[in-house]
Write a protein that holds these residues in place. Structure first.
Motif, PDB file in Angstrom:
ATOM      1  N   VAL A  70       0.836  -1.204   0.000  1.00 17.63           N
ATOM      2  CA  VAL A  70       0.000   0.000   0.000  1.00 17.63           C
ATOM      3  C   VAL A  70       0.868   1.250   0.000  1.00 17.63           C
ATOM      4  O   VAL A  70       0.624   2.204  -0.757  1.00 17.63           O
ATOM      5  CB  VAL A  70      -0.944   0.000   1.219  1.00 17.63           C
ATOM      6  CG1 VAL A  70      -1.733   1.303   1.280  1.00 17.63           C
ATOM      7  CG2 VAL A  70      -1.893  -1.190   1.160  1.00 17.63           C
ATOM      8  N   VAL A  71       1.899   1.256   0.854  1.00 18.72           N
ATOM      9  CA  VAL A  71       2.793   2.414   0.930  1.00 18.72           C
ATOM     10  C   VAL A  71       3.501   2.623  -0.403  1.00 18.72           C
ATOM     11  O   VAL A  71       3.652   3.755  -0.883  1.00 18.72           O
ATOM     12  CB  VAL A  71       3.823   2.232   2.074  1.00 18.72           C
ATOM     13  CG1 VAL A  71       4.858   3.343   2.041  1.00 18.72           C
ATOM     14  CG2 VAL A  71       3.119   2.213   3.415  1.00 18.72           C
ATOM     15  N   SER A  72       3.941   1.513  -1.016  1.00 13.55           N
ATOM     16  CA  SER A  72       4.590   1.608  -2.331  1.00 13.55           C
ATOM     17  C   SER A  72       3.656   2.218  -3.358  1.00 13.55           C
ATOM     18  O   SER A  72       4.056   3.066  -4.161  1.00 13.55           O
ATOM     19  CB  SER A  72       5.036   0.215  -2.783  1.00 13.55           C
ATOM     20  OG  SER A  72       5.595   0.264  -4.067  1.00 13.55           O
ATOM     21  N   ASN A  73       2.375   1.799  -3.333  1.00 11.44           N
ATOM     22  CA  ASN A  73       1.388   2.368  -4.251  1.00 11.44           C
ATOM     23  C   ASN A  73       1.194   3.861  -4.004  1.00 11.44           C
ATOM     24  O   ASN A  73       1.091   4.652  -4.951  1.00 11.44           O
ATOM     25  CB  ASN A  73       0.038   1.652  -4.100  1.00 11.44           C
ATOM     26  CG  ASN A  73      -0.030   0.394  -4.939  1.00 11.44           C
ATOM     27  OD1 ASN A  73       0.719   0.218  -5.885  1.00 11.44           O
ATOM     28  ND2 ASN A  73      -0.930  -0.498  -4.580  1.00 11.44           N
ATOM     29  N   ILE A  74       1.123   4.242  -2.725  1.00 14.03           N
ATOM     30  CA  ILE A  74       0.897   5.653  -2.390  1.00 14.03           C
ATOM     31  C   ILE A  74       2.067   6.510  -2.850  1.00 14.03           C
ATOM     32  O   ILE A  74       1.882   7.562  -3.483  1.00 14.03           O
ATOM     33  CB  ILE A  74       0.666   5.815  -0.877  1.00 14.03           C
ATOM     34  CG1 ILE A  74      -0.676   5.179  -0.475  1.00 14.03           C
ATOM     35  CG2 ILE A  74       0.699   7.280  -0.476  1.00 14.03           C
ATOM     36  CD1 ILE A  74      -0.925   5.161   1.014  1.00 14.03           C
ATOM     37  N   LEU A  75       3.300   6.077  -2.551  1.00 15.90           N
ATOM     38  CA  LEU A  75       4.477   6.845  -2.964  1.00 15.90           C
ATOM     39  C   LEU A  75       4.564   6.929  -4.486  1.00 15.90           C
ATOM     40  O   LEU A  75       4.885   7.990  -5.043  1.00 15.90           O
ATOM     41  CB  LEU A  75       5.748   6.201  -2.396  1.00 15.90           C
ATOM     42  CG  LEU A  75       5.896   6.251  -0.872  1.00 15.90           C
ATOM     43  CD1 LEU A  75       7.160   5.530  -0.426  1.00 15.90           C
ATOM     44  CD2 LEU A  75       5.928   7.696  -0.384  1.00 15.90           C
ATOM     45  N   LEU A 133      -3.566   5.186  -5.216  1.00 19.51           N
ATOM     46  CA  LEU A 133      -3.343   3.750  -5.271  1.00 19.51           C
ATOM     47  C   LEU A 133      -3.404   3.191  -6.687  1.00 19.51           C
ATOM     48  O   LEU A 133      -2.619   2.319  -7.052  1.00 19.51           O
ATOM     49  CB  LEU A 133      -4.364   3.023  -4.388  1.00 19.51           C
ATOM     50  CG  LEU A 133      -4.272   3.285  -2.887  1.00 19.51           C
ATOM     51  CD1 LEU A 133      -5.380   2.545  -2.153  1.00 19.51           C
ATOM     52  CD2 LEU A 133      -2.913   2.864  -2.349  1.00 19.51           C
ATOM     53  N   PHE A 134      -4.336   3.679  -7.493  1.00 22.29           N
ATOM     54  CA  PHE A 134      -4.532   3.111  -8.821  1.00 22.29           C
ATOM     55  C   PHE A 134      -4.644   4.211  -9.873  1.00 22.29           C
ATOM     56  O   PHE A 134      -5.047   5.335  -9.573  1.00 22.29           O
ATOM     57  CB  PHE A 134      -5.819   2.269  -8.872  1.00 22.29           C
ATOM     58  CG  PHE A 134      -5.796   1.055  -7.989  1.00 22.29           C
ATOM     59  CD1 PHE A 134      -5.249  -0.141  -8.439  1.00 22.29           C
ATOM     60  CD2 PHE A 134      -6.326   1.104  -6.718  1.00 22.29           C
ATOM     61  CE1 PHE A 134      -5.227  -1.255  -7.627  1.00 22.29           C
ATOM     62  CE2 PHE A 134      -6.308  -0.012  -5.893  1.00 22.29           C
ATOM     63  CZ  PHE A 134      -5.757  -1.195  -6.357  1.00 22.29           C
ATOM     64  N   THR A 135      -4.277   3.843 -11.098  1.00 27.02           N
ATOM     65  CA  THR A 135      -4.554   4.674 -12.267  1.00 27.02           C
ATOM     66  C   THR A 135      -5.563   3.922 -13.123  1.00 27.02           C
ATOM     67  O   THR A 135      -5.322   2.777 -13.508  1.00 27.02           O
ATOM     68  CB  THR A 135      -3.275   4.947 -13.072  1.00 27.02           C
ATOM     69  OG1 THR A 135      -2.381   5.728 -12.288  1.00 27.02           O
ATOM     70  CG2 THR A 135      -3.598   5.696 -14.361  1.00 27.02           C
ATOM     71  N   GLU A 136      -6.701   4.552 -13.384  1.00 30.25           N
ATOM     72  CA  GLU A 136      -7.770   3.912 -14.145  1.00 30.25           C
ATOM     73  C   GLU A 136      -7.656   4.294 -15.615  1.00 30.25           C
ATOM     74  O   GLU A 136      -7.609   5.483 -15.954  1.00 30.25           O
ATOM     75  CB  GLU A 136      -9.135   4.319 -13.599  1.00 30.25           C
ATOM     76  CG  GLU A 136      -9.356   3.878 -12.158  1.00 30.25           C
ATOM     77  CD  GLU A 136     -10.725   4.268 -11.619  1.00 30.25           C
ATOM     78  OE1 GLU A 136     -11.510   4.868 -12.394  1.00 30.25           O
ATOM     79  OE2 GLU A 136     -11.018   3.966 -10.446  1.00 30.25           O
ATOM     80  N   VAL A 182      -9.563  -0.571 -16.839  1.00 28.86           N
ATOM     81  CA  VAL A 182      -8.442  -1.278 -16.212  1.00 28.86           C
ATOM     82  C   VAL A 182      -7.883  -0.413 -15.093  1.00 28.86           C
ATOM     83  O   VAL A 182      -7.586   0.769 -15.306  1.00 28.86           O
ATOM     84  CB  VAL A 182      -7.333  -1.589 -17.245  1.00 28.86           C
ATOM     85  CG1 VAL A 182      -6.171  -2.314 -16.565  1.00 28.86           C
ATOM     86  CG2 VAL A 182      -7.880  -2.424 -18.386  1.00 28.86           C
ATOM     87  N   LYS A 183      -7.751  -0.999 -13.890  1.00 26.72           N
ATOM     88  CA  LYS A 183      -7.144  -0.301 -12.765  1.00 26.72           C
ATOM     89  C   LYS A 183      -5.720  -0.828 -12.574  1.00 26.72           C
ATOM     90  O   LYS A 183      -5.522  -1.973 -12.183  1.00 26.72           O
ATOM     91  CB  LYS A 183      -7.964  -0.510 -11.487  1.00 26.72           C
ATOM     92  CG  LYS A 183      -9.335   0.161 -11.515  1.00 26.72           C
ATOM     93  CD  LYS A 183     -10.021   0.072 -10.160  1.00 26.72           C
ATOM     94  CE  LYS A 183     -11.341   0.822 -10.161  1.00 26.72           C
ATOM     95  NZ  LYS A 183     -11.992   0.817  -8.835  1.00 26.72           N
ATOM     96  N   VAL A 184      -4.744   0.021 -12.857  1.00 28.08           N
ATOM     97  CA  VAL A 184      -3.343  -0.375 -12.775  1.00 28.08           C
ATOM     98  C   VAL A 184      -2.760   0.116 -11.455  1.00 28.08           C
ATOM     99  O   VAL A 184      -2.803   1.319 -11.176  1.00 28.08           O
ATOM    100  CB  VAL A 184      -2.535   0.217 -13.946  1.00 28.08           C
ATOM    101  CG1 VAL A 184      -1.100  -0.297 -13.920  1.00 28.08           C
ATOM    102  CG2 VAL A 184      -3.190  -0.113 -15.278  1.00 28.08           C
ATOM    103  N   PRO A 185      -2.221  -0.775 -10.614  1.00 23.88           N
ATOM    104  CA  PRO A 185      -1.587  -0.319  -9.363  1.00 23.88           C
ATOM    105  C   PRO A 185      -0.425   0.614  -9.670  1.00 23.88           C
ATOM    106  O   PRO A 185       0.390   0.326 -10.558  1.00 23.88           O
ATOM    107  CB  PRO A 185      -1.104  -1.621  -8.716  1.00 23.88           C
ATOM    108  CG  PRO A 185      -1.898  -2.703  -9.366  1.00 23.88           C
ATOM    109  CD  PRO A 185      -2.181  -2.246 -10.758  1.00 23.88           C
ATOM    110  N   ASN A 186      -0.336   1.716  -8.967  1.00 24.54           N
ATOM    111  CA  ASN A 186       0.725   2.687  -9.229  1.00 24.54           C
ATOM    112  C   ASN A 186       2.112   2.117  -8.960  1.00 24.54           C
ATOM    113  O   ASN A 186       3.097   2.575  -9.540  1.00 24.54           O
ATOM    114  CB  ASN A 186       0.505   3.946  -8.389  1.00 24.54           C
ATOM    115  CG  ASN A 186      -0.680   4.758  -8.876  1.00 24.54           C
ATOM    116  OD1 ASN A 186      -0.991   4.756 -10.064  1.00 24.54           O
ATOM    117  ND2 ASN A 186      -1.357   5.435  -7.971  1.00 24.54           N
ATOM    118  N   SER A 187       2.200   1.112  -8.082  1.00 25.40           N
ATOM    119  CA  SER A 187       3.507   0.516  -7.796  1.00 25.40           C
ATOM    120  C   SER A 187       4.079  -0.196  -9.014  1.00 25.40           C
ATOM    121  O   SER A 187       5.286  -0.436  -9.083  1.00 25.40           O
ATOM    122  CB  SER A 187       3.388  -0.476  -6.628  1.00 25.40           C
ATOM    123  OG  SER A 187       2.470  -1.509  -6.954  1.00 25.40           O
TER     124      SER A 187
END
Length: 275
Positions: free
Chosen positions: A114-119, A157-160, A169-174
């Motif tokens: 989650v932290v990785s996604n947020i950063l 968290l995600f880029t849609e 498609v929801k791509v995790p930002n990490s």
């Protein structure tokens, strides 16, 4: 804050000296005043920091991202303020610090993704790598084939991304940092999508290209659309690779254009095979 505390303490001692019944409570009163000063000054400092941060992020990210980052900063700064107030009250924070460190490590390991996604989300949004409305190709070893579509939302968290076939498609930002190559499709007012076709080399590539080009131009003329640019991209053993640069005003039209192109090459190929 130190000057304010010194002045208040001096005045308080002078006042208590004239009120003997308050002398036993002098230390408690001093601690309470210290905590109040720390709380008030700390709150003012947090508001200043938040004001500066919000102004900086206003031109760097969308409103949703700004609110998310603001919430994280609030939690962090107000947590520090609570600890500072407790310290001013004379509470021993050593045990709490040790327990917090151990708990922090455990929580950090559990929330690593989650932290990785947020950063990653903060970096993606503030750098404006992808913004809502951008038509992009997302290429990565994590998924195949590439994702082609238009970004609708970029959150922490995600880029849609709405693909040209209509799927969301929801791509995790990490997945972005170090793993994804971004290709923006917009050139001026138009979108240009590079489409590769791989076809068996058992027919002459140049003849196939010319025949497919004539069919495509006729079909696009009927559709009242600008025909794509075609080229013989490469030859790889038993296959020929053709590059088609498709121009569209709206990415939703890409499906129809690709349908025409695929059918044209298929028709041209089998006509040549028949000969």
């Amino acid at each position: 804050m130190g000057i304010i505390a010194y002045v208040v303490h001096t005045l308080l001692i002078a006042f208590v000296s004239s009120k003997s019944n308050l002398a036993p409570y002098l230390n408690d009163i001093q601690l309470g005043l210290d905590a109040a000063i720390v709380g008030i000054v700390g709150y003012i400092m947090i508001r200043i920091i938040k004001y500066a941060l919000d102004n900086y992020l206003a031109s760097k990210a969308d409103k949703t991202t700004v609110r998310s980052i603001s919430l994280i900063v609030d939690i962090l700064l107000y947590s520090l303020l609570v600890l500072a107030v407790l310290s001013a009250l004379g509470v021993n924070l050593t045990g709490a610090a040790i327990g917090g460190a151990v708990g922090g490590v455990a929580i950090g390991l559990a929330a690593q993704t989650v932290v990785s996604n947020i950063l990653s989300g903060i970096m993606v949004t503030t750098s404006k790598t992808v913004r809502p409305g951008d038509a992009v190709i997302l290429s990565s070893w994590i998924w195949s084939p590439p994702i082609v579509g238009e970004a609708e939302r970029v959150t922490l968290l995600f880029t849609e991304v709405r693909t040209y076939t209509g799927n969301l498609v929801k791509v995790p930002n990490s997945a972005f940092l170090g793993n994804t190559v971004f290709t923006k499709l917009r050139e001026g007012e138009e979108l240009v999508y590079p489409y590769e076709l791989t076809i068996n080399a058992d027919v002459p590539g140049t003849v196939l290209l010319e025949r497919a080009k004539n069919i495509i131009e006729d079909e696009f003329k009927v559709a009242k659309a600008e025909p794509p640019k075609l080229s013989f991209n490469s030859k790889n053993g038993s296959t020929n690779v053709f590059l088609v640069l498709i121009k569209v005003e709206d990415i939703k039209n890409l499906v129809h254009h690709m349908d025409i192109i695929n059918k044209a090459f298929d028709r041209a190929y089998w006509e040549l095979k028949g000969k």
